[in-house]
Design a protein around this motif. Structure first.
Motif, short mmCIF file in Angstrom:
data_model
loop_
_atom_site.label_atom_id
_atom_site.label_comp_id
_atom_site.label_asym_id
_atom_site.label_seq_id
_atom_site.Cartn_x
_atom_site.Cartn_y
_atom_site.Cartn_z
N LEU A 139 18.52 71.06 7.81
CA LEU A 139 17.84 69.90 8.37
C LEU A 139 18.12 68.64 7.55
N THR A 140 18.08 68.77 6.23
CA THR A 140 18.36 67.63 5.36
C THR A 140 19.77 67.10 5.57
N LYS A 141 20.71 68.00 5.72
CA LYS A 141 22.10 67.61 5.96
C LYS A 141 22.24 66.87 7.29
N GLN A 142 21.56 67.38 8.31
CA GLN A 142 21.62 66.74 9.63
C GLN A 142 20.95 65.36 9.61
N LEU A 143 19.88 65.23 8.84
CA LEU A 143 19.19 63.94 8.76
C LEU A 143 20.07 62.89 8.10
N ARG A 144 20.88 63.30 7.13
CA ARG A 144 21.80 62.35 6.49
C ARG A 144 22.81 61.84 7.50
N ILE A 145 23.27 62.70 8.39
CA ILE A 145 24.21 62.29 9.43
C ILE A 145 23.57 61.22 10.33
N HIS A 146 22.24 61.34 10.53
CA HIS A 146 21.51 60.37 11.35
C HIS A 146 20.99 59.19 10.52
N ASP A 147 21.52 59.05 9.29
CA ASP A 147 21.17 57.93 8.42
C ASP A 147 19.68 57.91 8.08
N VAL A 148 19.14 59.12 7.82
CA VAL A 148 17.74 59.25 7.40
C VAL A 148 17.72 59.82 5.99
N SER A 149 17.18 59.05 5.05
CA SER A 149 17.13 59.50 3.66
C SER A 149 15.80 60.12 3.28
#
Length: 235
Positions: A193-203
């Motif tokens: 989930l953390t990896k996917q959030l980075r793709i969506h520009d969510v830190s």
């Protein structure tokens, strides 16, 4: 002392009403039969009386609530077992309109006037009775419509195609909180989930208002927007 008593009895009434409602089952108002509706009102009225009565008078209304609830549960069990009892308690559908014919006796028995029927037709998108093959009055008071074949929506079967099946998406983040059980259910973990959030520009997860994931592991992220909508598109 009277205020404290009122608080205690009101809380007790609310707990009893909540518990009995759960035992009787969760259904929408439109799904209730006439008896269910009247029974619910009766139990609610007794609960209101229970909330304001003296400590010494609690037993009678509380017992009455339980009796009404148990009777409702027993009747539900009987209607599930017997079709005859089900028809007696909940009733059965009645034909109001079929193949271009309005059935006056059905309207009279249902205490429904023609104007009310036409309103329901329009609400359901039928402004011309010739677009309807059959209209049924259901036991819950709603009207079901069967459109004529050339007026119903086109399906994949009509076009001889097989569209892919849609499935429910899992809510993996709600208001900045990770739904661990949902995430585990779709076969993923927090690292994914953390990896996917980075793709969506969510830190930071706290930035996410809602995040959903489908069966193909496609993550949709909806961030928290603090600014107001400047234009009202519905005016």
């Amino acid at each position: 002392m009277e205020v404290i008593q009122a608080i205690i009895t009101a809380l007790g009434s609310a707990v009893a009403l909540f518990t009995l409602s759960k035992l009787m089952g969760n259904r929408e108002m439109s799904q209730l039969s006439m008896f269910d509706y009247i029974n619910s009102i009766t139990i609610g009225s007794i609960a209101a009386e229970l909330a304001t009565c003296e400590f010494t008078d609690l037993l009678k209304p509380f017992t009455a609530m339980i009796v009404f609830a148990l009777f409702n549960i027993l009747l539900s069990l009987l209607t599930n077992k017997s079709i005859k009892i089900r028809r007696l308690v909940t009733g059965k559908p009645s034909i109001l309109y079929d193949n271009g014919q309005l059935y006056y006796k059905t309207f009279a028995k249902a205490k429904m006037d023609l104007g009310e029927f036409l309103v329901q037709c329009r609400v359901n998108g039928y402004f011309d009775l010739t677009d309807i093959q059959t209209a049924l009055l259901e036991p819950n008071g709603k009207i079901s419509f069967l459109p004529v074949s050339n007026k119903r929506p086109i399906t994949g079967e009509d076009l001889n195609i097989s569209p892919s099946q849609n499935y429910l998406v899992a809510n993996v983040i709600i208001d900045g909180k990770i739904m661990l059980q949902n995430l585990k259910h779709i076969g993923n973990n927090e690292k994914w989930l953390t990896k996917q959030l980075r793709i969506h520009d969510v830190s930071d997860i706290s930035e996410v208002f809602l995040a959903t994931c489908d069966r193909n592991n496609k993550l949709c992220v909806y961030k928290k927007l603090t600014e107001k909508m400047t234009a009202d598109l519905l005016e």
